[in-house]
Design a protein around this motif. Structure first.
Motif, PDB file in Angstrom:
ATOM      1  N   ALA A 157       0.820  -1.219   0.000  1.00  0.00           N
ATOM      2  CA  ALA A 157       0.000   0.000   0.000  1.00  0.00           C
ATOM      3  C   ALA A 157       0.848   1.261   0.000  1.00  0.00           C
ATOM      4  O   ALA A 157       0.518   2.242  -0.672  1.00  0.00           O
ATOM      5  N   SER A 158       1.951   1.255   0.773  1.00  0.00           N
ATOM      6  CA  SER A 158       2.780   2.452   0.837  1.00  0.00           C
ATOM      7  C   SER A 158       3.412   2.762  -0.517  1.00  0.00           C
ATOM      8  O   SER A 158       3.574   3.929  -0.885  1.00  0.00           O
ATOM      9  N   LEU A 159       3.748   1.715  -1.262  1.00  0.00           N
ATOM     10  CA  LEU A 159       4.329   1.913  -2.587  1.00  0.00           C
ATOM     11  C   LEU A 159       3.281   2.378  -3.592  1.00  0.00           C
ATOM     12  O   LEU A 159       3.456   3.381  -4.283  1.00  0.00           O
ATOM     13  N   LEU A 160       2.163   1.655  -3.661  1.00  0.00           N
ATOM     14  CA  LEU A 160       1.153   1.941  -4.668  1.00  0.00           C
ATOM     15  C   LEU A 160       0.386   3.221  -4.365  1.00  0.00           C
ATOM     16  O   LEU A 160       0.182   4.066  -5.241  1.00  0.00           O
ATOM     17  N   LEU A 161      -0.052   3.367  -3.103  1.00  0.00           N
ATOM     18  CA  LEU A 161      -0.791   4.571  -2.736  1.00  0.00           C
ATOM     19  C   LEU A 161       0.093   5.808  -2.792  1.00  0.00           C
ATOM     20  O   LEU A 161      -0.339   6.878  -3.234  1.00  0.00           O
ATOM     21  N   GLY A 162       1.336   5.676  -2.300  1.00  0.00           N
ATOM     22  CA  GLY A 162       2.247   6.811  -2.345  1.00  0.00           C
ATOM     23  C   GLY A 162       2.451   7.305  -3.764  1.00  0.00           C
ATOM     24  O   GLY A 162       2.328   8.502  -4.051  1.00  0.00           O
ATOM     25  N   PHE A 163       2.747   6.373  -4.669  1.00  0.00           N
ATOM     26  CA  PHE A 163       2.961   6.735  -6.071  1.00  0.00           C
ATOM     27  C   PHE A 163       1.677   7.267  -6.696  1.00  0.00           C
ATOM     28  O   PHE A 163       1.670   8.321  -7.348  1.00  0.00           O
ATOM     29  N   GLY A 164       0.561   6.544  -6.482  1.00  0.00           N
ATOM     30  CA  GLY A 164      -0.706   6.914  -7.108  1.00  0.00           C
ATOM     31  C   GLY A 164      -1.242   8.251  -6.624  1.00  0.00           C
ATOM     32  O   GLY A 164      -1.629   9.115  -7.434  1.00  0.00           O
ATOM     33  N   ILE A 165      -1.265   8.449  -5.302  1.00  0.00           N
ATOM     34  CA  ILE A 165      -1.770   9.714  -4.769  1.00  0.00           C
ATOM     35  C   ILE A 165      -0.842  10.864  -5.153  1.00  0.00           C
ATOM     36  O   ILE A 165      -1.290  11.967  -5.458  1.00  0.00           O
ATOM     37  N   GLY A 166       0.472  10.602  -5.159  1.00  0.00           N
ATOM     38  CA  GLY A 166       1.422  11.629  -5.580  1.00  0.00           C
ATOM     39  C   GLY A 166       1.167  12.073  -7.009  1.00  0.00           C
ATOM     40  O   GLY A 166       1.179  13.275  -7.315  1.00  0.00           O
ATOM     41  N   TRP A 167       0.914  11.110  -7.887  1.00  0.00           N
ATOM     42  CA  TRP A 167       0.655  11.430  -9.298  1.00  0.00           C
ATOM     43  C   TRP A 167      -0.639  12.217  -9.440  1.00  0.00           C
ATOM     44  O   TRP A 167      -0.697  13.228 -10.152  1.00  0.00           O
ATOM     45  N   ILE A 168      -1.697  11.764  -8.742  1.00  0.00           N
ATOM     46  CA  ILE A 168      -3.010  12.416  -8.848  1.00  0.00           C
ATOM     47  C   ILE A 168      -2.971  13.845  -8.312  1.00  0.00           C
ATOM     48  O   ILE A 168      -3.459  14.779  -8.948  1.00  0.00           O
ATOM     49  N   VAL A 169      -2.394  14.014  -7.117  1.00  0.00           N
ATOM     50  CA  VAL A 169      -2.337  15.346  -6.517  1.00  0.00           C
ATOM     51  C   VAL A 169      -1.540  16.311  -7.388  1.00  0.00           C
ATOM     52  O   VAL A 169      -1.959  17.448  -7.638  1.00  0.00           O
ATOM     53  N   CYS A 170      -0.395  15.864  -7.875  1.00  0.00           N
ATOM     54  CA  CYS A 170       0.443  16.731  -8.705  1.00  0.00           C
ATOM     55  C   CYS A 170      -0.252  17.069 -10.020  1.00  0.00           C
ATOM     56  O   CYS A 170      -0.163  18.205 -10.503  1.00  0.00           O
ATOM     57  N   LYS A 171      -0.941  16.086 -10.597  1.00  0.00           N
ATOM     58  CA  LYS A 171      -1.661  16.328 -11.848  1.00  0.00           C
ATOM     59  C   LYS A 171      -2.770  17.344 -11.642  1.00  0.00           C
ATOM     60  O   LYS A 171      -2.955  18.256 -12.468  1.00  0.00           O
ATOM     61  N   LEU A 172      -3.509  17.223 -10.531  1.00  0.00           N
ATOM     62  CA  LEU A 172      -4.577  18.182 -10.232  1.00  0.00           C
ATOM     63  C   LEU A 172      -4.016  19.581 -10.015  1.00  0.00           C
ATOM     64  O   LEU A 172      -4.575  20.572 -10.508  1.00  0.00           O
ATOM     65  N   VAL A 173      -2.925  19.673  -9.275  1.00  0.00           N
ATOM     66  CA  VAL A 173      -2.296  20.971  -9.025  1.00  0.00           C
ATOM     67  C   VAL A 173      -1.855  21.602 -10.339  1.00  0.00           C
ATOM     68  O   VAL A 173      -2.030  22.810 -10.566  1.00  0.00           O
ATOM     69  N   THR A 174      -1.286  20.786 -11.230  1.00  0.00           N
ATOM     70  CA  THR A 174      -0.833  21.286 -12.526  1.00  0.00           C
ATOM     71  C   THR A 174      -1.982  21.839 -13.351  1.00  0.00           C
ATOM     72  O   THR A 174      -1.880  22.915 -13.965  1.00  0.00           O
ATOM     73  N   LEU A 175      -3.103  21.120 -13.355  1.00  0.00           N
ATOM     74  CA  LEU A 175      -4.270  21.559 -14.126  1.00  0.00           C
ATOM     75  C   LEU A 175      -4.898  22.811 -13.534  1.00  0.00           C
ATOM     76  O   LEU A 175      -5.278  23.742 -14.252  1.00  0.00           O
ATOM     77  N   ILE A 176      -5.014  22.845 -12.200  1.00  0.00           N
ATOM     78  CA  ILE A 176      -5.640  23.990 -11.530  1.00  0.00           C
ATOM     79  C   ILE A 176      -4.821  25.266 -11.710  1.00  0.00           C
ATOM     80  O   ILE A 176      -5.368  26.358 -11.901  1.00  0.00           O
ATOM     81  N   CYS A 177      -3.517  25.116 -11.673  1.00  0.00           N
ATOM     82  CA  CYS A 177      -2.632  26.295 -11.706  1.00  0.00           C
ATOM     83  C   CYS A 177      -2.111  26.619 -13.105  1.00  0.00           C
ATOM     84  O   CYS A 177      -1.207  27.458 -13.254  1.00  0.00           O
ATOM     85  N   ALA A 178      -2.661  25.965 -14.123  1.00  0.00           N
ATOM     86  CA  ALA A 178      -2.137  26.132 -15.484  1.00  0.00           C
ATOM     87  C   ALA A 178      -2.180  27.579 -15.956  1.00  0.00           C
ATOM     88  O   ALA A 178      -1.274  28.053 -16.647  1.00  0.00           O
ATOM     89  N   GLY A 179      -3.232  28.333 -15.582  1.00  0.00           N
ATOM     90  CA  GLY A 179      -3.363  29.699 -16.061  1.00  0.00           C
ATOM     91  C   GLY A 179      -2.871  30.762 -15.106  1.00  0.00           C
ATOM     92  O   GLY A 179      -3.051  31.957 -15.362  1.00  0.00           O
ATOM     93  N   LEU A 180      -2.266  30.372 -14.008  1.00  0.00           N
ATOM     94  CA  LEU A 180      -1.830  31.333 -12.995  1.00  0.00           C
ATOM     95  C   LEU A 180      -0.455  31.911 -13.322  1.00  0.00           C
ATOM     96  O   LEU A 180       0.355  31.278 -14.006  1.00  0.00           O
ATOM     97  N   ASP A 181      -0.194  33.093 -12.793  1.00  0.00           N
ATOM     98  CA  ASP A 181       1.126  33.697 -12.923  1.00  0.00           C
ATOM     99  C   ASP A 181       2.139  32.853 -12.143  1.00  0.00           C
ATOM    100  O   ASP A 181       1.925  32.553 -10.968  1.00  0.00           O
TER     101      ASP A 181
END
Length: 350
Positions: A157-181
């Protein structure tokens, strides 16, 4: 079973085995704070959100509160560790075997940390207890497979969840902040990452602190002539003692480990560091509530890999990842064998 502080001090002064067990346990907790805590603040330091010394002080304080608060709210991780092995009905021999297990953890953890490679004290602890239990029982009869299964779940779980949640959170942050200064976004993520590192430090204390509280609690039971701690409530003074030692260990820091985790594996920007800290803290929170012991090192490094994979897989330095994985693979047999040998030797000598 008397778990008062006055009774504990009396037993430590009159029982050399418990005194040694206590010193070794506190030593392991100190080493854990020294070697594992840098993982919690590595990304925060290497993205220049905080200097090393303030980051270490923050981690020390949050580790303390993580151990103290979460153990009072949910002590299931400590219970899992306490019930993982059966040292038999001879509590004096069991206490000696426990000393051997703790000694092996200190030797293994210090040796690995001197090489600048993040270690998993969680897996060292599990391997050490298991090796000592096998030695005293002359077989695997001393291993509680029902609790050991939780370790295997935690490893995956630590391997799969860590990798998976890390990817999801970073992807969401990237999309949300795409138009920001970009400049304003960096200012925001500077403070956000400090909060994320604080959360990660808190959950590190919550996970790892409980594991070693469970070990010391088990030693107290052996000294009192009991073979287990089922149904006994962990006293507040024990939580304070262990959380204080972990905080002191954290204050020692570990710049080489910070470099290994925060710089060598993946080059991170501020928003990526925030994503890695937040996702690993969330993963640790879920595992702690479920009572599953996991490696904070596994979780954090997996989250960093997931964050790095959002940009591209080639952003990950797989050479460093390979070295870490080899260290983790060697932990179970390496620490287990040391513990087995030391338990046999301690029982022969004492």
């Amino acid at each position: 079973m008397d778990v008062s502080f006055s009774y504990f001090i009396q037993q430590v002064c009159s029982n050399p085995a418990l005194a040694i067990t206590t010193l070794l346990t506190l030593g392991v907790i100190f080493v854990n704070g020294w070697t594992d805590a840098p993982n919690a603040i590595a990304t925060c330091v290497t993205t220049r959100c905080l200097r090393i010394r303030p980051a270490v002080i923050m981690a020390a304080v949050l580790n303390f509160f993580g151990v103290f608060i979460m153990t009072q709210l949910n002590a299931s991780v400590a219970s899992t560790i306490s019930n993982m092995v059966d040292f038999g009905g001879d509590t004096n021999a069991a206490l000696i075997a426990l000393c051997a297990a703790l000694f092996s953890i200190v030797v293994y953890s210090v040796g690995a940390s001197l090489l600048g490679i993040p270690t998993s004290e969680s897996h060292s602890l599990i391997a050490g207890l298991s090796g000592a239990a096998i030695a005293i029982q002359d077989g695997i009869g001393g291993i509680n497979m029902g609790e050991w299964v939780k370790v295997l779940y935690g490893l995956a779980a630590s391997l799969l969840l860590g990798f998976g949640i890390g990817w999801i959170v970073c992807k969401l942050v990237t999309l949300i902040c795409a138009g920001l200064d970009r400049r304003r976004a960096n200012v925001f993520f500077t403070y956000a990452q400090i909060v994320g590192a604080a959360a990660m430090s808190f959950m590190h204390g919550a996970q790892d602190g409980q594991k070693f509280i469970g070990v010391l609690f088990l030693g107290m039971a052996f000294c009192s002539g009991q073979t287990g701690v089922a149904g006994v409530i962990i006293p507040v003074w024990l939580m304070i003692l262990c959380s204080t030692i972990m905080g002191v260990g954290t204050s020692v820091g570990g710049e080489r480990i910070i470099k290994s985790v925060g710089q060598d594996m993946v080059r991170l920007e501020k928003y990526q560091g925030f994503s890695a800290d937040l996702s690993s803290a969330l993963c640790l929170l879920v595992m702690t509530v479920l009572g599953i012991p996991v490696s904070t090192t596994h979780t954090k490094t997996s989250a960093i890999m997931g964050v790095g994979a959002v940009r591209r897989l080639s952003a990950i330095n797989f050479g460093v990842v390979r070295d870490m994985m080899l260290t983790w693979v060697f932990t179970f047999p390496g620490c287990g064998i040391i513990s087995y040998v030391m338990a046999k030797l301690f029982m022969l000598v004492f």
